[in-house]
Scaffold this motif. Structure first.
Motif, PDB file in Angstrom:
ATOM      1  N   LYS A 294      59.697   4.949  54.253  1.00  0.00           N
ATOM      2  CA  LYS A 294      58.981   4.385  53.188  1.00  0.00           C
ATOM      3  C   LYS A 294      58.828   4.983  51.934  1.00  0.00           C
ATOM      4  CE  LYS A 294      54.503   2.502  51.946  1.00  0.00           C
ATOM      5  NZ  LYS A 294      53.037   2.170  52.054  1.00  0.00           N
ATOM      6  N   GLU A 295      58.887   6.484  51.831  1.00  0.00           N
ATOM      7  CA  GLU A 295      58.837   7.318  50.773  1.00  0.00           C
ATOM      8  C   GLU A 295      60.207   7.200  50.018  1.00  0.00           C
ATOM      9  OE1 GLU A 295      57.492  11.250  51.438  1.00  0.00           O
ATOM     10  OE2 GLU A 295      55.581  10.689  51.810  1.00  0.00           O
ATOM     11  N   GLU A 296      61.260   7.164  50.820  1.00  0.00           N
ATOM     12  CA  GLU A 296      62.711   7.044  50.397  1.00  0.00           C
ATOM     13  C   GLU A 296      62.946   5.639  49.711  1.00  0.00           C
ATOM     14  OE1 GLU A 296      67.193   7.891  51.982  1.00  0.00           O
ATOM     15  OE2 GLU A 296      65.612   7.599  53.465  1.00  0.00           O
ATOM     16  N   SER A 297      62.269   4.820  50.361  1.00  0.00           N
ATOM     17  CA  SER A 297      62.460   3.511  49.666  1.00  0.00           C
ATOM     18  C   SER A 297      61.838   3.219  48.294  1.00  0.00           C
ATOM     19  CB  SER A 297      61.892   2.434  50.667  1.00  0.00           C
ATOM     20  OG  SER A 297      62.372   2.362  52.231  1.00  0.00           O
ATOM     21  N   VAL A 298      60.579   3.878  48.450  1.00  0.00           N
ATOM     22  CA  VAL A 298      59.911   3.927  47.020  1.00  0.00           C
ATOM     23  C   VAL A 298      60.739   4.390  45.824  1.00  0.00           C
ATOM     24  CG1 VAL A 298      58.037   4.654  45.631  1.00  0.00           C
ATOM     25  CG2 VAL A 298      57.509   3.557  47.982  1.00  0.00           C
ATOM     26  N   VAL A 299      61.109   5.704  46.084  1.00  0.00           N
ATOM     27  CA  VAL A 299      61.977   6.500  45.227  1.00  0.00           C
ATOM     28  C   VAL A 299      63.353   5.518  44.958  1.00  0.00           C
ATOM     29  CG1 VAL A 299      63.525   8.364  44.852  1.00  0.00           C
ATOM     30  CG2 VAL A 299      61.219   8.687  45.908  1.00  0.00           C
ATOM     31  N   LEU A 300      63.907   4.738  45.818  1.00  0.00           N
ATOM     32  CA  LEU A 300      65.069   4.112  45.558  1.00  0.00           C
ATOM     33  C   LEU A 300      64.783   2.772  44.729  1.00  0.00           C
ATOM     34  CD1 LEU A 300      68.031   3.889  46.255  1.00  0.00           C
ATOM     35  CD2 LEU A 300      67.330   2.436  48.574  1.00  0.00           C
ATOM     36  N   MET A 301      63.623   2.128  45.126  1.00  0.00           N
ATOM     37  CA  MET A 301      63.338   0.951  44.461  1.00  0.00           C
ATOM     38  C   MET A 301      63.015   1.161  43.009  1.00  0.00           C
ATOM     39  SD  MET A 301      63.545  -1.832  46.012  1.00  0.00           S
ATOM     40  CE  MET A 301      63.015  -2.487  44.585  1.00  0.00           C
ATOM     41  N   LYS A 302      62.675   2.207  42.728  1.00  0.00           N
ATOM     42  CA  LYS A 302      62.240   2.814  41.222  1.00  0.00           C
ATOM     43  C   LYS A 302      63.681   3.020  40.490  1.00  0.00           C
ATOM     44  CE  LYS A 302      59.555   5.832  38.239  1.00  0.00           C
ATOM     45  NZ  LYS A 302      58.441   6.928  38.221  1.00  0.00           N
ATOM     46  N   GLU A 303      64.615   3.568  41.173  1.00  0.00           N
ATOM     47  CA  GLU A 303      65.802   3.826  40.844  1.00  0.00           C
ATOM     48  C   GLU A 303      66.460   2.650  40.367  1.00  0.00           C
ATOM     49  OE1 GLU A 303      70.087   6.144  42.149  1.00  0.00           O
ATOM     50  OE2 GLU A 303      68.364   6.549  43.099  1.00  0.00           O
ATOM     51  N   ILE A 304      66.515   1.796  41.495  1.00  0.00           N
ATOM     52  CA  ILE A 304      67.259   0.376  41.334  1.00  0.00           C
ATOM     53  C   ILE A 304      66.601  -0.357  39.924  1.00  0.00           C
ATOM     54  CG2 ILE A 304      67.319  -1.995  42.372  1.00  0.00           C
ATOM     55  CD1 ILE A 304      67.623  -0.393  44.909  1.00  0.00           C
ATOM     56  N   LEU A 305      65.332  -0.475  39.799  1.00  0.00           N
ATOM     57  CA  LEU A 305      64.664  -1.097  38.760  1.00  0.00           C
ATOM     58  C   LEU A 305      64.982  -0.360  37.339  1.00  0.00           C
ATOM     59  CD1 LEU A 305      61.258  -1.974  40.389  1.00  0.00           C
ATOM     60  CD2 LEU A 305      63.026  -3.528  39.850  1.00  0.00           C
ATOM     61  N   GLU A 306      65.042   0.933  37.352  1.00  0.00           N
ATOM     62  CA  GLU A 306      65.237   1.540  36.239  1.00  0.00           C
ATOM     63  C   GLU A 306      66.898   1.246  35.560  1.00  0.00           C
ATOM     64  OE1 GLU A 306      64.808   5.702  37.265  1.00  0.00           O
ATOM     65  OE2 GLU A 306      62.704   5.599  36.628  1.00  0.00           O
ATOM     66  N   LYS A 307      67.642   1.142  36.705  1.00  0.00           N
ATOM     67  CA  LYS A 307      69.208   0.784  36.249  1.00  0.00           C
ATOM     68  C   LYS A 307      69.249  -0.610  35.910  1.00  0.00           C
ATOM     69  CE  LYS A 307      71.321   4.267  39.355  1.00  0.00           C
ATOM     70  NZ  LYS A 307      71.979   4.945  38.113  1.00  0.00           N
ATOM     71  N   PHE A 308      68.398  -1.600  36.528  1.00  0.00           N
ATOM     72  CA  PHE A 308      68.478  -2.999  36.155  1.00  0.00           C
ATOM     73  C   PHE A 308      67.969  -3.031  34.764  1.00  0.00           C
ATOM     74  CE2 PHE A 308      68.895  -4.695  40.307  1.00  0.00           C
ATOM     75  CZ  PHE A 308      69.764  -5.876  40.301  1.00  0.00           C
ATOM     76  N   ALA A 309      66.915  -2.559  34.223  1.00  0.00           N
ATOM     77  CA  ALA A 309      66.203  -2.375  33.025  1.00  0.00           C
ATOM     78  C   ALA A 309      67.302  -1.879  31.950  1.00  0.00           C
ATOM     79  CB  ALA A 309      65.263  -1.624  32.892  1.00  0.00           C
ATOM     80  N   GLU A 310      67.970  -0.971  32.377  1.00  0.00           N
ATOM     81  CA  GLU A 310      69.066  -0.271  31.326  1.00  0.00           C
ATOM     82  C   GLU A 310      70.156  -1.338  31.102  1.00  0.00           C
ATOM     83  OE1 GLU A 310      72.086   3.554  31.502  1.00  0.00           O
ATOM     84  OE2 GLU A 310      70.081   3.637  32.661  1.00  0.00           O
ATOM     85  N   GLN A 311      70.681  -1.866  32.379  1.00  0.00           N
ATOM     86  CA  GLN A 311      71.708  -2.687  32.078  1.00  0.00           C
ATOM     87  C   GLN A 311      71.526  -4.022  31.299  1.00  0.00           C
ATOM     88  OE1 GLN A 311      74.927  -2.090  32.818  1.00  0.00           O
ATOM     89  NE2 GLN A 311      75.475  -4.206  32.258  1.00  0.00           N
TER      90      GLN A 311
END
Length: 323
Positions: A294-311
């Motif tokens: 779960k903790e790994e998933s949370v970090v990963l989800m935030k990273e994914i959303l940040e990349k989507f926002a940037e792109q």
């Protein structure tokens, strides 16, 4: 931009708007300042009538209750400050949720009218499309339907934005039940189109298109609000016991439900599918099927959303809401 193309209104057009107050404005009411802000914004946006949703959202940004603010008396300095804030709020709202408009100035119609072959082909196609019973005849009042058939894409404004259309049709006898052959139909259509083009040249018509620009603004708001971000991530992860998901499941969930979080829908859109491919390829290389804590998933989800926002900020996606 002339008709035949689309213009994006993203608030940048308002950053240099005239914010001077009218003369003899020692005291102004809040209602008058709101009116001035909307008028100045409209003038800088090709004469576009600002949508009510945009005006309401701008007031909400400033925590203004229109009812109570309207009757407030403001001195010159207060009025000037509020005028600036209101125009900036409209601009900021448009930056987050841009509008796509068609500016109809008669150019597209003139292109058809100036080329005999193009006009003949247009008239023939319209006649054929409207002659559903294949009688070889159309009533004069079908000219109005022909114009509607052409639509904004071919430079014809909707009647709701161009009320003088009825007068133009009447002037050129494009009314009634009299039947016309194809050649007669073209003869009536031509002067109608000519006068519409002249009217649009004199006063352009701006038509908002039903197109959403997905530019990452909603994702950025989520990322900036820790509570909202936590709620979103929990919603994404909650379906699996213990909050564990693998990369493939995360992508599948976002493709299916991402619009709720400000992501573009991927169904039947190759460009968006490529966007997802690019985003997930940038994320740390992992086994798509491997379960994530779960903790790994949370970090990963935030990273994914940040990349989507940037792109999406760099390359917004245009989503046609009619399709």
């Amino acid at each position: 931009m002339a008709d035949g193309g689309l213009t994006v209104i993203d608030g940048s057009q308002l950053r240099s708007v005239d914010l001077s107050l009218p003369e003899s404005s020692a005291t102004l009411t809040g209602a008058r300042v709101i009116e001035l802000a909307e008028s100045r914004a409209s003038s800088s946006l090709f004469g576009l009538a600002l949508p009510e949703t945009l005006k309401s959202a701008a007031l909400l940004r400033l925590n203004i209750d229109a009812g109570s603010f309207s009757g407030t008396e403001l001195d010159e300095d207060e009025a000037a400050a509020w005028l600036k804030d209101l125009v900036n709020a409209i601009a900021d709202e448009l930056k987050d949720e841009p509008l796509v408009v068609a500016i109809l100035d008669g150019n597209t119609l003139r292109l058809f009218l100036e080329d005999e072959d193009d006009f003949a082909m247009l008239a023939e196609n319209l006649f054929t499309d409207l002659d559903t019973e294949d009688k070889g005849k159309l009533r004069k009042n079908e000219i109005c339907n022909a114009l509607a058939h052409m639509g904004v894409e071919m430079g014809i404004p909707p009647v709701s934005e161009f009320p003088q259309l009825n007068d133009i049709l009447k002037k050129h006898g494009a009314e009634g039940e009299e039947e016309l052959g194809q050649a007669q139909f073209a003869q009536v259509l031509q002067p109608v189109m000519q006068e519409i083009a002249e009217a649009l040249t004199a006063k352009h018509v701006v038509v908002i298109q039903n197109i959403e620009i997905i530019n990452g603004s909603k994702i950025r708001k989520i990322l900036a609000d820790e509570k909202q971000l936590t709620n979103v991530i929990e919603k994404i992860l909650h379906e699996e016991e213990g909050g564990e998901r693998n990369m493939g499941e995360i992508r599948g969930f976002l493709e299916k439900n991402g619009k709720e979080f400000g992501l573009p829908p991927s169904k039947d859109d190759e460009a968006v599918v490529l966007l997802y491919d690019g985003m997930f390829s940038e994320v740390e290389n992992r086994d798509n099927a491997a379960r994530l804590e779960k903790e790994e998933s949370v970090v990963l989800m935030k990273e994914i959303l940040e990349k989507f926002a940037e792109q999406l900020e760099a390359s917004p996606v245009f989503h046609d809401l009619d399709n």
